[in-house]
Design an enzyme around this catalytic site. Structure first.
Site, mmCIF file in Angstrom:
data_model
loop_
_atom_site.group_PDB
_atom_site.id
_atom_site.type_symbol
_atom_site.label_atom_id
_atom_site.label_comp_id
_atom_site.label_asym_id
_atom_site.label_seq_id
_atom_site.Cartn_x
_atom_site.Cartn_y
_atom_site.Cartn_z
ATOM 1 N N TYR A 111 0.848 -1.188 0.000
ATOM 2 C CA TYR A 111 0.000 0.000 0.000
ATOM 3 C C TYR A 111 0.895 1.253 0.000
ATOM 4 O O TYR A 111 1.803 1.367 0.841
ATOM 5 C CB TYR A 111 -0.864 -0.066 1.258
ATOM 6 C CG TYR A 111 -1.941 0.966 1.331
ATOM 7 C CD1 TYR A 111 -3.003 0.946 0.442
ATOM 8 C CD2 TYR A 111 -1.910 1.966 2.296
ATOM 9 C CE1 TYR A 111 -4.003 1.901 0.509
ATOM 10 C CE2 TYR A 111 -2.907 2.924 2.374
ATOM 11 C CZ TYR A 111 -3.948 2.891 1.471
ATOM 12 O OH TYR A 111 -4.932 3.833 1.544
ATOM 13 N N ASP A 183 0.608 -7.309 6.759
ATOM 14 C CA ASP A 183 -0.616 -6.574 6.453
ATOM 15 C C ASP A 183 -1.538 -7.568 5.743
ATOM 16 O O ASP A 183 -1.317 -7.934 4.593
ATOM 17 C CB ASP A 183 -0.282 -5.375 5.557
ATOM 18 C CG ASP A 183 -1.505 -4.496 5.265
ATOM 19 O OD1 ASP A 183 -2.641 -5.011 5.323
ATOM 20 O OD2 ASP A 183 -1.315 -3.307 4.952
ATOM 21 N N LYS A 208 -11.623 -2.012 4.943
ATOM 22 C CA LYS A 208 -11.815 -2.877 3.789
ATOM 23 C C LYS A 208 -12.704 -4.085 4.139
ATOM 24 O O LYS A 208 -13.835 -3.883 4.541
ATOM 25 C CB LYS A 208 -10.445 -3.301 3.239
ATOM 26 C CG LYS A 208 -9.418 -2.153 3.187
ATOM 27 C CD LYS A 208 -9.780 -1.032 2.243
ATOM 28 C CE LYS A 208 -8.925 0.221 2.379
ATOM 29 N NZ LYS A 208 -7.489 0.047 2.344
#
Ligand SMILES: *Cc1c(COP(=O)(O)O)cnc(C)c1O
Length: 406
Positions: A111, A183, A208
């Site tokens: 990310y 993650d 999310k």
């Protein structure tokens, strides 16, 4: 309840149901900043930790705690820390486990703001980072320095869906005395449980899949052991990036349907990935459930389903990408992912527009690259939306620009 049920779907529905005085089936929203003490002595014993109870919501709140217990149970960790966002969760981990002079190894496919956090704030405080292609565990091994203390892995990684072998990386890191942080946002604990592969800390953007309804920004860190948890809880108390009771309530509500949502995300995404792979306007498709995925075999070892994210490259480059996103109707043009609705993103004209074509090429972001977060709508409706928009897209390979044209 939590300790007796081993079935994930049951855990989703029942985990983190704290006791409450009216026996409410759903944990109440304790929308309060503070909690009163019965007496000076009671307050003193709470502060001294001699008695359990609540003091102040930044430190602990029953609604937040119920949600934290649920996520810790789903990941199979010791305890969890609810954070204001996924980035607050990542910062809590770095601020707790790193010190000036340390070196971090981080996946290249992560990310974007994670990269920026490491390159700016963490760097300013004396932490050095090497970005490494973690899909090959040998590269991780080679990147170790005497001061490497933490390996940060995102798998599947953003936006290429590159898959890294968590067991191999954990083995390498532990042999060298470093911690492994994962993650797990893209898979969620419904599909991938990093603790099973030796990982030390797991985190999520709950914005999310965990919440799943695109109406909350939140994050969470799950620790495997008490020491790491205590260290991180102290940091979070001091830095203050906690999630609030109402958002915790919404995430906890979303988690109840995590298993059935994920099942639909997976079957829809698999069908769409196969449809795209056979479409003449599409150059290539990355989806962990396709045999053409370069790390398909690693994926089989560590996740039980392939997730809801599909990335593909259009033959017609930038213009084709623009045409596609301007002509879909059901798929919403938006960043973020993991919600019940399908979201589509064209990095070259959206998130990565300002960096320019050459920098995008250097970073592996193709001009016709599209990232699709597949929702839980009827799959034939998503496909007909894409099919209609793809008909308007050129099937011709984008011409390579000569240096003069660039
Ligand atoms: C969205 C996301 C984050 C950041 O989460 P926020 O809740 O937006 O702060 C971190 N990692 C991954 C993989 C993400 O998709």
């Amino acid at each position: 309840m939590d300790n007796h049920s081993t079935n994930f779907a049951t855990k989703c529905v029942h985990s983190g149901m704290n006791e409450n005085e009216h026996h409410a089936v759903i944990p109440p929203i304790y929308q309060t900043s503070t909690f009163s003490f019965e007496s000076a002595k009671h307050g003193a014993s709470l502060f001294a930790g001699e008695q359990s109870g609540y003091i102040y919501t930044r430190m602990a709140n029953p609604t937040v705690q119920a949600m934290e217990e649920a996520v810790a149970a789903l990941e199979g960790g010791y305890k969890a820390l609810g954070c204001a966002s996924g980035m607050a969760a990542i910062h809590t981990v770095f601020a707790s486990l790193l010190k000036a002079g340390d070196h971090v190894i981080c996946s290249t496919a992560v990310y974007g703001p994670t990269v920026t956090l490491l390159q700016t704030i963490m760097k300013k405080f004396g932490v050095e980072t090497s970005f490494v292609d973690t899909t090959d565990a040998h590269f991780v091994s080679e990147a170790f320095k005497p001061n490497t203390t933490l390996v940060f892995v995102e798998t599947p990684g953003n936006p290429t869906l590159a898959i890294s072998d968590l067991q191999e990386i954990s083995k390498i890191a532990h042999a060298k005395g470093a911690l492994v942080v994962v993650d797990n946002t893209f898979m969620s604990p419904a599909l991938q449980k990093p603790f099973d592969f030796g990982v030390d800390v797991v985190l999520h953007s709950m914005t999310k899949f965990l919440n799943g309804h695109s109406d909350v920004v939140g994050g969470i860190v799950i620790a495997k052991d008490k020491d790491t948890y205590t260290k991180m809880r102290k940091t979070l108390n001091q830095t203050g990036g906690v999630i609030d009771p109402f958002n915790s309530f919404l995430v906890h509500r979303g988690i109840k349907t995590l298993q059935i949502r994920i099942e639909r995300h997976c079957t829809n995404a698999q069908t769409i990935a196969e449809f795209l792979e056979n479409h003449p306007a599409v150059k290539w498709v990355r989806y962990p459930g396709l045999k053409s995925h370069p790390q398909y075999e690693i994926g089989l070892k560590q996740h039980s389903g392939s997730g809801g994210m599909v990335t593909f490259e259009l033959k017609g480059g930038f213009e084709a990408g623009e045409t596609l996103i301007n002509n879909v109707k059901l798929c919403k043009l938006a960043v973020s992912l993991g919600g019940v609705e399908s979201l589509i993103q064209h990095p070259a004209s959206m998130t990565h527009f300002s960096m320019g074509k050459e920098a995008r090429a250097a970073g592996g972001i193709g001009e016709g690259l599209i990232r699709l977060s597949v929702g839980i709508e009827a799959v034939e409706d998503i496909i007909s939306d894409l099919e209609h928009a793809l008909e308007l897209v050129s099937h011709v390979e984008e011409k390579e620009l000569t240096p003069a044209e660039v």
